[in-house]
Design a protein around this motif. Sequence first.
Motif, PDB file in Angstrom:
ATOM      1  N   THR A  18       0.841  -1.192   0.000  1.00 10.26           N
ATOM      2  CA  THR A  18       0.000   0.000   0.000  1.00 10.26           C
ATOM      3  C   THR A  18       0.875   1.240   0.000  1.00 10.26           C
ATOM      4  O   THR A  18       1.795   1.355   0.810  1.00 10.26           O
ATOM      5  CB  THR A  18      -0.904   0.008   1.246  1.00 10.26           C
ATOM      6  N   ARG A  21      -3.248   5.746   2.139  1.00 14.36           N
ATOM      7  CA  ARG A  21      -4.621   5.415   2.524  1.00 14.36           C
ATOM      8  C   ARG A  21      -5.384   6.673   2.893  1.00 14.36           C
ATOM      9  O   ARG A  21      -4.804   7.650   3.344  1.00 14.36           O
ATOM     10  CB  ARG A  21      -4.634   4.500   3.740  1.00 14.36           C
ATOM     11  N   THR A  22      -6.678   6.588   2.695  1.00 16.27           N
ATOM     12  CA  THR A  22      -7.608   7.584   3.211  1.00 16.27           C
ATOM     13  C   THR A  22      -8.660   6.791   3.985  1.00 16.27           C
ATOM     14  O   THR A  22      -8.599   5.565   4.007  1.00 16.27           O
ATOM     15  CB  THR A  22      -8.269   8.386   2.056  1.00 16.27           C
ATOM     16  N   HIS A  24     -11.592   5.809   3.310  1.00 19.36           N
ATOM     17  CA  HIS A  24     -12.347   4.834   2.530  1.00 19.36           C
ATOM     18  C   HIS A  24     -11.541   4.113   1.457  1.00 19.36           C
ATOM     19  O   HIS A  24     -12.007   3.096   0.923  1.00 19.36           O
ATOM     20  CB  HIS A  24     -13.549   5.513   1.851  1.00 19.36           C
ATOM     21  N   PHE A  25     -10.370   4.610   1.100  1.00 18.94           N
ATOM     22  CA  PHE A  25      -9.621   4.041  -0.016  1.00 18.94           C
ATOM     23  C   PHE A  25      -8.174   3.728   0.363  1.00 18.94           C
ATOM     24  O   PHE A  25      -7.616   4.340   1.264  1.00 18.94           O
ATOM     25  CB  PHE A  25      -9.600   5.010  -1.212  1.00 18.94           C
ATOM     26  N   ALA A  26      -7.604   2.788  -0.376  1.00 17.56           N
ATOM     27  CA  ALA A  26      -6.170   2.488  -0.280  1.00 17.56           C
ATOM     28  C   ALA A  26      -5.633   2.448  -1.704  1.00 17.56           C
ATOM     29  O   ALA A  26      -6.306   1.961  -2.625  1.00 17.56           O
ATOM     30  CB  ALA A  26      -5.938   1.151   0.403  1.00 17.56           C
ATOM     31  N   HIS A  28      -2.597   0.991  -3.947  1.00 17.95           N
ATOM     32  CA  HIS A  28      -1.481   0.055  -4.060  1.00 17.95           C
ATOM     33  C   HIS A  28      -0.703   0.416  -5.317  1.00 17.95           C
ATOM     34  O   HIS A  28      -1.300   0.797  -6.329  1.00 17.95           O
ATOM     35  CB  HIS A  28      -1.999  -1.384  -4.163  1.00 17.95           C
ATOM     36  N   ARG A 103      -8.349   0.640  -4.063  1.00 16.19           N
ATOM     37  CA  ARG A 103      -9.213  -0.320  -3.385  1.00 16.19           C
ATOM     38  C   ARG A 103     -10.118   0.389  -2.391  1.00 16.19           C
ATOM     39  O   ARG A 103      -9.651   1.150  -1.542  1.00 16.19           O
ATOM     40  CB  ARG A 103      -8.350  -1.358  -2.659  1.00 16.19           C
ATOM     41  N   ARG A 105     -11.928   0.357   0.869  1.00 15.35           N
ATOM     42  CA  ARG A 105     -11.653  -0.426   2.072  1.00 15.35           C
ATOM     43  C   ARG A 105     -12.646  -0.178   3.204  1.00 15.35           C
ATOM     44  O   ARG A 105     -12.521  -0.763   4.281  1.00 15.35           O
ATOM     45  CB  ARG A 105     -10.224  -0.201   2.563  1.00 15.35           C
ATOM     46  N   LEU A 132      -6.415  11.221  -2.027  1.00 13.05           N
ATOM     47  CA  LEU A 132      -5.605  10.009  -2.121  1.00 13.05           C
ATOM     48  C   LEU A 132      -4.473  10.176  -3.137  1.00 13.05           C
ATOM     49  O   LEU A 132      -3.309   9.889  -2.837  1.00 13.05           O
ATOM     50  CB  LEU A 132      -6.503   8.822  -2.522  1.00 13.05           C
TER      51      LEU A 132
END
Length: 143
Positions: A18, A21-22, A24-26, A28, A103, A105, A132
């Motif tokens: 990764t 990250r935020t 709600h999201f990651a 990669h 993604r 998450r 992000l």
Amino acid sequence: MHRLKTRPQFQATMAAGTLVRTPHFALHCLRLDVSAVSAVSARADGEAAHRLFAPADGARWLGPLVPKRWARRAVTRNVIRRQIYAVAQHFTALLPAAAYVVRLRAAFDRAQFPSAASLALKRAVRAELEQLFTRALARLATP
């Protein structure tokens, strides 16, 4: 920007780790530039991973991963997926050659966004995706 289409492409990109990250999201990231390829190619799996992206040298690859677990309705998953592609298009020129997987998450609160494709949901998703990618650019800029 090319789209990730096969399961091995997604798996190789997510295995790289990764980047940022935020809530709600990651994001990669699997670097595909020449220096990263030579560093990673010492491992057999890294070499195989880079062969998945060989046809487009120096290109950027993107794949959204929006699981049903976090977005139950198909309309919501499609809205999020379209927002991922739209925001990534704005950042394409700034991002280095790599494969990226965005993604989802965590779920967006259905009490706050009752409509599956509301304008408020689109704005919230877009704002968080911009955050992000901005964080990703800052992280990639530091050595």
